[in-house]
Design a protein around this motif. Structure first.
Motif, PDB file in Angstrom:
ATOM      1  N   SER A   1      -2.229 -27.041 -31.000  1.00  0.00           N
ATOM      2  CA  SER A   1      -2.913 -26.163 -31.942  1.00  0.00           C
ATOM      3  C   SER A   1      -3.016 -26.914 -33.264  1.00  0.00           C
ATOM      4  O   SER A   1      -2.139 -27.708 -33.603  1.00  0.00           O
ATOM      5  CB  SER A   1      -2.166 -24.838 -32.117  1.00  0.00           C
ATOM      6  N   HIS A   2      -4.100 -26.691 -33.964  1.00  0.00           N
ATOM      7  CA  HIS A   2      -4.352 -27.359 -35.240  1.00  0.00           C
ATOM      8  C   HIS A   2      -5.451 -26.600 -35.956  1.00  0.00           C
ATOM      9  O   HIS A   2      -6.197 -25.845 -35.337  1.00  0.00           O
ATOM     10  CB  HIS A   2      -4.749 -28.831 -35.017  1.00  0.00           C
ATOM     11  N   PRO A   3      -5.568 -26.780 -37.252  1.00  0.00           N
ATOM     12  CA  PRO A   3      -6.628 -26.088 -37.987  1.00  0.00           C
ATOM     13  C   PRO A   3      -8.008 -26.523 -37.488  1.00  0.00           C
ATOM     14  O   PRO A   3      -8.183 -27.657 -37.052  1.00  0.00           O
ATOM     15  CB  PRO A   3      -6.422 -26.555 -39.436  1.00  0.00           C
ATOM     16  N   GLY A   4      -8.964 -25.625 -37.546  1.00  0.00           N
ATOM     17  CA  GLY A   4     -10.344 -25.987 -37.242  1.00  0.00           C
ATOM     18  C   GLY A   4     -10.915 -25.272 -36.042  1.00  0.00           C
ATOM     19  O   GLY A   4     -10.451 -24.205 -35.638  1.00  0.00           O
ATOM     20  N   GLU A   5     -11.948 -25.879 -35.477  1.00  0.00           N
ATOM     21  CA  GLU A   5     -12.661 -25.344 -34.316  1.00  0.00           C
ATOM     22  C   GLU A   5     -12.868 -26.459 -33.305  1.00  0.00           C
ATOM     23  O   GLU A   5     -12.905 -27.630 -33.664  1.00  0.00           O
ATOM     24  CB  GLU A   5     -14.053 -24.825 -34.708  1.00  0.00           C
ATOM     25  N   GLU A   6     -13.021 -26.069 -32.044  1.00  0.00           N
ATOM     26  CA  GLU A   6     -13.366 -27.027 -30.988  1.00  0.00           C
ATOM     27  C   GLU A   6     -14.512 -26.466 -30.165  1.00  0.00           C
ATOM     28  O   GLU A   6     -14.552 -25.270 -29.876  1.00  0.00           O
ATOM     29  CB  GLU A   6     -12.171 -27.298 -30.066  1.00  0.00           C
TER      30      GLU A   6
ATOM     31  N   LEU B   1     -15.573 -31.130 -32.938  1.00  0.00           N
ATOM     32  CA  LEU B   1     -14.466 -30.400 -33.513  1.00  0.00           C
ATOM     33  C   LEU B   1     -14.377 -30.598 -35.007  1.00  0.00           C
ATOM     34  O   LEU B   1     -15.008 -31.472 -35.581  1.00  0.00           O
ATOM     35  CB  LEU B   1     -13.152 -30.791 -32.836  1.00  0.00           C
ATOM     36  N   THR B   2     -13.593 -29.740 -35.617  1.00  0.00           N
ATOM     37  CA  THR B   2     -13.235 -29.873 -37.008  1.00  0.00           C
ATOM     38  C   THR B   2     -11.721 -29.821 -37.062  1.00  0.00           C
ATOM     39  O   THR B   2     -11.103 -29.223 -36.172  1.00  0.00           O
ATOM     40  CB  THR B   2     -13.820 -28.735 -37.879  1.00  0.00           C
ATOM     41  N   PRO B   3     -11.074 -30.409 -37.999  1.00  0.00           N
ATOM     42  CA  PRO B   3     -11.636 -31.218 -39.073  1.00  0.00           C
ATOM     43  C   PRO B   3     -11.994 -32.612 -38.570  1.00  0.00           C
ATOM     44  O   PRO B   3     -11.679 -32.982 -37.441  1.00  0.00           O
ATOM     45  CB  PRO B   3     -10.482 -31.296 -40.083  1.00  0.00           C
ATOM     46  N   VAL B   4     -12.629 -33.383 -39.435  1.00  0.00           N
ATOM     47  CA  VAL B   4     -12.995 -34.761 -39.132  1.00  0.00           C
ATOM     48  C   VAL B   4     -11.731 -35.560 -38.889  1.00  0.00           C
ATOM     49  O   VAL B   4     -10.757 -35.445 -39.627  1.00  0.00           O
ATOM     50  CB  VAL B   4     -13.819 -35.360 -40.299  1.00  0.00           C
TER      51      VAL B   4
ATOM     52  N   PRO C   1     -11.438 -21.198 -31.909  1.00  0.00           N
ATOM     53  CA  PRO C   1     -10.657 -21.647 -33.061  1.00  0.00           C
ATOM     54  C   PRO C   1      -9.461 -22.441 -32.559  1.00  0.00           C
ATOM     55  O   PRO C   1      -8.694 -21.963 -31.725  1.00  0.00           O
ATOM     56  CB  PRO C   1     -10.222 -20.351 -33.757  1.00  0.00           C
ATOM     57  N   SER C   2      -9.313 -23.667 -33.026  1.00  0.00           N
ATOM     58  CA  SER C   2      -8.285 -24.550 -32.478  1.00  0.00           C
ATOM     59  C   SER C   2      -6.883 -24.218 -32.977  1.00  0.00           C
ATOM     60  O   SER C   2      -5.921 -24.859 -32.571  1.00  0.00           O
ATOM     61  CB  SER C   2      -8.632 -26.013 -32.730  1.00  0.00           C
ATOM     62  N   GLU C   3      -6.752 -23.194 -33.830  1.00  0.00           N
ATOM     63  CA  GLU C   3      -5.422 -22.715 -34.197  1.00  0.00           C
ATOM     64  C   GLU C   3      -4.748 -22.054 -32.998  1.00  0.00           C
ATOM     65  O   GLU C   3      -3.532 -21.938 -32.948  1.00  0.00           O
ATOM     66  CB  GLU C   3      -5.482 -21.689 -35.347  1.00  0.00           C
ATOM     67  N   LYS C   4      -5.546 -21.597 -32.039  1.00  0.00           N
ATOM     68  CA  LYS C   4      -5.006 -20.995 -30.820  1.00  0.00           C
ATOM     69  C   LYS C   4      -4.466 -22.121 -29.935  1.00  0.00           C
ATOM     70  O   LYS C   4      -5.092 -23.163 -29.804  1.00  0.00           O
ATOM     71  CB  LYS C   4      -6.077 -20.203 -30.084  1.00  0.00           C
ATOM     72  N   GLU C   5      -3.300 -21.888 -29.321  1.00  0.00           N
ATOM     73  CA  GLU C   5      -2.719 -22.916 -28.461  1.00  0.00           C
ATOM     74  C   GLU C   5      -3.668 -23.186 -27.293  1.00  0.00           C
ATOM     75  O   GLU C   5      -4.205 -22.256 -26.688  1.00  0.00           O
ATOM     76  CB  GLU C   5      -1.355 -22.473 -27.950  1.00  0.00           C
ATOM     77  N   HIS C   6      -3.831 -24.483 -26.989  1.00  0.00           N
ATOM     78  CA  HIS C   6      -4.759 -24.851 -25.934  1.00  0.00           C
ATOM     79  C   HIS C   6      -4.316 -26.139 -25.236  1.00  0.00           C
ATOM     80  O   HIS C   6      -3.558 -26.931 -25.781  1.00  0.00           O
ATOM     81  CB  HIS C   6      -6.187 -24.996 -26.479  1.00  0.00           C
TER      82      HIS C   6
END
Length: 180
Positions: free
Chosen positions: A120-125, A175-178, A154-159
């Motif tokens: 999980s990390h900030p941003g989107e995938e 994805l974001t962030p760069v 949203p990549s804040e969700k565990e994946h």
């Protein structure tokens, strides 16, 4: 070229950080970071991003310099790379310019490749299956994607992801962030 795991260890030591302090800064376990620094554990690009951010360097610090045009990435400028110890192959597709927010890559998963940990990390995938099949788990829900299908979350969700086939799976990922 100096290996990524060596660069991580050297940079951490130069900054006087312990593995415990790096662990607290990245939310990655001390054991995992120790394995990464010894080159005995695979390292996802999202984990490398957390380490780079914590150590105050850009992701490009860990890779050879790549040349690219401002807005286009021609075939001859497309460089593939792998994160040390990780079977995933990446090809950077994004141009380079100030204020860029998206990172686009062609991602190749090896036959039967499966993430062993949740990320999980900030941003989107966004992932679009070009070839093969993708099983992706997002927030405890499993999705099976075929060629021509996509997922955006949203990549804040565990994946985590998995290639269930005995052949490569190829994804267009944005994805974001760069990262670079």
């Amino acid at each position: 070229m100096v290996e990524i795991h060596t660069k991580i260890r050297e940079l951490r030591q130069q900054q006087g950080l312990t593995l415990k302090e790096l662990s607290e800064n990245t939310n990655l376990s001390v054991g995992f970071l120790s394995q990464v620094e010894r080159g005995t554990s695979s390292l996802a690009i999202t984990s490398l991003k957390k380490i780079a951010d914590s150590l105050g360097v850009e992701m490009s610090y860990f890779f050879q310099q790549e040349s690219s045009s401002n807005y286009t990435v021609t075939l001859e400028n497309q460089k593939s790379f792998e994160v040390e110890g990780n079977a995933t192959k990446y090809v950077k597709l994004s141009g380079s310019f100030p204020g860029r927010n998206l990172e686009s890559m062609l991602v190749t998963l090896r036959p039967f490749q499966k993430d062993t940990q949740l990320y999980s990390h900030p941003g989107e995938e966004f992932h679009y299956v070009v070839k093969g099949k993708l099983i992706i788990r997002v927030d405890n829900q499993e999705y099976m994607l075929n060629p021509g299908e996509s997922i955006h979350f949203p990549s804040e969700k565990e994946h985590q992801w998995e290639n269930p086939l005995n052949e490569e799976t190829v994804l267009l990922s944005v994805l974001t962030p760069v990262l670079f």
